[in-house]
Design an enzyme around this catalytic site. Structure first.
Site, short mmCIF file in Angstrom:
data_model
loop_
_atom_site.label_atom_id
_atom_site.label_comp_id
_atom_site.label_asym_id
_atom_site.label_seq_id
_atom_site.Cartn_x
_atom_site.Cartn_y
_atom_site.Cartn_z
N ASP A 271 13.60 6.27 1.54
CA ASP A 271 12.83 5.23 2.19
C ASP A 271 11.54 5.89 2.70
O ASP A 271 11.36 7.12 2.59
CB ASP A 271 13.65 4.56 3.32
C1 GLC Z 1 10.20 0.28 4.69
C2 GLC Z 1 11.58 -0.32 4.48
C3 GLC Z 1 11.94 -0.49 3.04
C4 GLC Z 1 10.69 -0.77 2.24
C5 GLC Z 1 9.84 0.48 2.28
C6 GLC Z 1 8.53 0.29 1.52
O1 GLC Z 1 10.17 1.09 5.82
O2 GLC Z 1 12.68 0.27 5.15
O3 GLC Z 1 12.89 -1.56 2.96
O4 GLC Z 1 11.02 -1.10 0.91
O5 GLC Z 1 9.57 0.91 3.60
O6 GLC Z 1 7.72 -0.62 2.20
#
Ligand code: GLC
Length: 751
Positions: A271
């Site tokens: 993430d």
């Molecule tokens: C965010 C989220 C994730 C998302 C990613 C890209 O912090 O936790 O669900 O897809 O970053 O934006």
């Protein structure tokens, strides 16, 4: 990406392995690590080109996140394909969680439809609009089983049930990717957040999760296996730590489960900067150790952290990380890029210019999804549907009646509020000139406590035949990091409702929110209540169709509604405990005798001030139809270990109008080697019955449907099983049968 047939996709898969190894053999260490590096798009075109252009030309970038400018994407892809040494195309990632320009209901609302087809169709719309600008990868479906409405991200989830989450997650994968990776119109999907993020302590985002192995396997992992069985090409690790090991460094999850047990061959992305955060968690000393931990655990790509590019080459040169592990990660990434057809068609559908606005089909799909997502929770005296012909004046009141931005809900980076048809607009459009519509916002926002406009709202209600109140949460009050400790209607909305109710005019509330709210007081002041979640672009026409009877509400709750926040977590598929709640034992706090002795109260699992039941259970939803169930029949009462149980039930709609019903089948295994839930959803069918129509429905249960994990063993154990069929998790039409002998199964049997 090109259009390939299934046979061609299969042939391509066979040749892909050769091509992956051939390409890998040509790559330098820096080019390999470059594929493991996803960078975030800068805000300014020129800086963007200069910064990323050089890095892309050097082969140091595998993916870019958060650019949706068609020309920019085309320019950057051209640099990668034509100016880098090996011409490996880029993945362009964007969160397209419930729509790109055309916004569908939030996933929690889509879940209320209990309809995989409408979820698939909505994802197909989203994929087409995203591809048109050049996005070829999205970070959906979100498959976190969510039992805590305080948690802001419950809005993005499909609710509390593993089977429903898995079925709808698989449908979203098929809608996004097509029936297989590389098929026409698809973009790469991503099953997230692996795993257990929905159990964040206290309903506070990013908090620790403590999940036993049995609970992990029986409640949280299943939806991810279902998504991978549907062909999902990528998996994203969760921010959270699981029993002390953050998901982005969790070998048990990423290697033992994902690779060894499930045979996943796609790639794992972290993430956002979750690799760097391993040091913040306290798992590692600093970035170098974090990179080693994540790479060894099996994270193939670093999202927006820049930390793999910075430290992996030296870790390999220092002998801390074996280059074979890098080769394995890069092979996962190249395999997916090739399966997508990126090498043959790196620019996809995009012509590098802004696409046309959403077409009629997109808006029709959004409208149908919104209609099917709304759950009717109260309809006293059948006040709904409204008969437009008998109305003189309607008062439309509340901060969410004319809210083109807020009706879209959370996670709508590219949503177009200018496309929204608001609830007020939908009502006006439906009623035309026939009926006066008197609109009073009454509150500037859902959080406002300025009651100065209440007299105007009260007057409007007093002068009207019916008052329609649009209440709930602004979009910003749910979604990532937007958690609430109190989940009542925010601001002065309850006060507004009370004052409108006092006029004596019938009150119908339509609630737009990103989570279950505590509605006990609200319910006392309304004659009817429609729960619309955040219904998306076409909220207006959908709500009007339901209020005026063009369509009947058909949504069912994908998550339990607590009476009070203090009951959380409260969910239907809980275990029985040694002292389950017994009605006559649950003395209410107001009924306790003074000086009551210690053991005089109910010695069972309940709260003195709220009892043991939710306000509304999972699977609940009212309809303009009147559905009756009877004649529940099982093909056998003694099921052999290799058998299949055929279940049939008769359902009738005894109303004077047609309507949809979600027929649900639940099972209980009352005695097993570990304690099992009091009920578990095992099948559901969404049907339409005309007025007076009766139909016999058929379900088929396999022995795998009865199986559960006792640690790492998937078993169906001999003994009695109970079965219910009905319109909610509190269905009482019951039958029982015996499984004659126990049987061990494989994970794929249970997906
Ligand atoms: C965010 C989220 C994730 C998302 C990613 C890209 O912090 O936790 O669900 O897809 O970053 O934006």
């Amino acid at each position: 990406m090109g259009t390939v047939s299934m046979a061609e996709a299969r042939a391509r898969r066979d040749s892909i392995e050769d091509r992956v190894q051939q390409l890998l053999a040509q790559m330098t260490l820096m080019e390999k690590v470059g594929q493991m590096n996803q960078v975030q798009a800068a805000d300014y075109h020129l800086i963007h080109q200069e910064v990323h252009g050089a890095a892309i030309r050097a082969g140091h970038v595998g993916s870019i996140i958060n650019t949706v400018d068609p020309q920019e994407i085309r320019d950057l892809q051209r640099v990668a394909v034509e100016e880098s040494r090996l011409g490996i195309p880029l993945l362009f990632g964007r969160d397209v969680i419930h729509g790109f320009h055309t916004i569908l209901p939030i996933p929690l609302g889509q879940a209320a439809s209990f309809n995989p087809e409408i979820v698939r169709d909505g994802a197909r719309v989203a994929a087409a609009e995203a591809r048109a600008v050049g996005v070829n990868w999205t970070f959906a479906p979100m498959l976190d089983v969510s039992r805590d409405p305080r948690w802001g991200r419950i809005a993005e989830s499909f609710g509390e049930d593993p089977l429903l989450t898995g079925r709808l997650g698989a449908a979203m994968v098929r809608g996004l990717q097509g029936e297989y990776l590389g098929s026409a119109g698809g973009i790469l999907a991503c099953a997230k957040h692996f795993v257990g993020y929905g159990a964040s302590e206290g309903g506070r985002d990013y908090s620790s999760t403590n999940i036993s192995e049995n609970e992990l396997r029986n409640s949280y992992l299943g939806p991810f296996l279902a998504a991978l069985e549907a062909g999902c090409g990528t998996v994203m690790t969760s921010f959270s730590d699981l029993d002390g090991t953050p998901a982005s460094a969790n070998r048990f999850l990423l290697r033992d489960i994902l690779r060894e047990a499930w045979g996943f061959s796609g790639f794992v992305v972290s993430d956002w900067e979750s690799i760097s955060q391993l040091a913040t968690h306290g798992l590692t000393e600093g970035p170098r150790e974090s990179v080693a931990a994540a790479a060894n655990a099996g994270v193939d790509m670093d999202m927006a952290g820049g930390i793999y590019l910075q430290h992996l080459p030296e870790l390999v040169q220092d002998g801390v990380i074996d280059e074979a592990l890098i080769d394995q990660a890069v092979a996962h990434i190249l395999r997916i890029k090739m399966a997508l057809g990126l090498f043959e068609s790196p620019y996809g559908d995009s012509e590098g210019r802004a696409p046309a606005l959403p077409d009629g089909q997109a808006l029709r799909t959004a409208r149908e999804a919104a209609v099917q997502s709304v759950v009717m929770l109260k309809n006293a005296g059948d006040v709904l549907p409204l008969q437009a012909g008998s109305l003189r004046r309607v008062a439309v009141i509340g901060p969410l009646a004319d809210a083109p931005h807020d009706q879209l809900g959370t996670w709508v980076f590219d949503g177009r509020p200018e496309l929204s048809v608001t609830c007020l607009e939908g009502i006006r459009e439906h009623l035309g000139e026939r009926v006066d519509v008197d609109y009073v916002p009454a509150l500037a926002t859902s959080r406002s406590r300025d009651e100065s406009a209440f007299p105007e709202a009260v007057r409007a209600a007093a002068d009207a035949d019916v008052a329609l109140l649009f209440l709930g949460e602004e979009a910003i009050l749910s979604g990532e990091a937007h958690c609430r400790a109190h989940i009542d209607l925010p601001g002065s909305q309850e006060a507004l409702l009370r004052q409108v109710k006092a006029t004596g005019t019938p009150v119908i509330a339509v609630i737009l929110a990103g989570r279950p709210l505590t509605l006990t007081r609200t319910l006392e002041n309304v004659d009817a209540l429609l729960y619309a979640w955040h219904p998306g672009t076409m909220a207006g026409p959908a709500i009007a169709d339901l209020l005026f009877g063009v369509r009947s509400p058909s949504g069912k709750l994908p998550v339990s509604f607590p009476r009070a926040v203090g009951q959380i977590p409260i969910y239907y598929n809980h275990r029985n405990t040694g002292k389950p709640p017994v009605a006559q034992d649950m003395v209410h706090i107001d009924d306790i005798d003074p000086l009551a002795p210690q053991t005089s109260l109910g010695m069972c699992a309940f709260h003195l001030d709220e009892g043991a039941d939710p306000l509304f259970p999972f699977g609940f939803g009212l309809s303009y139809g009147r559905f009756y169930y009877w004649n529940l029949h099982l093909s056998t009462r003694e099921l052999p270990a290799d058998g299949t149980l055929e279940v049939s039930v008769d359902v009738a709609n005894e109303a004077d109008r047609g309507a949809e019903e979600v027929v649900q089948l639940y099972v209980r295994d009352p005695v097993a080697s570990i304690t099992r839930p009091v009920r578990e959803l095992k099948a559901f069918q969404r049907i339409h019955l005309d007025a007076g129509e009766t139909r016999t429905l058929h379900f088929r249960l396999s022995v795998a449907d009865l199986a559960f994990y006792n640690r790492d063993r998937l078993v169906a154990e001999a003994g009695e099983f109970q079965l219910w069929v009905g319109g909610s998790s509190s269905a009482d039409l019951q039958a029982s049968f015996r499984l004659l002998e126990s049987r061990e199964l494989q994970p794929s049997d249970a997906a």
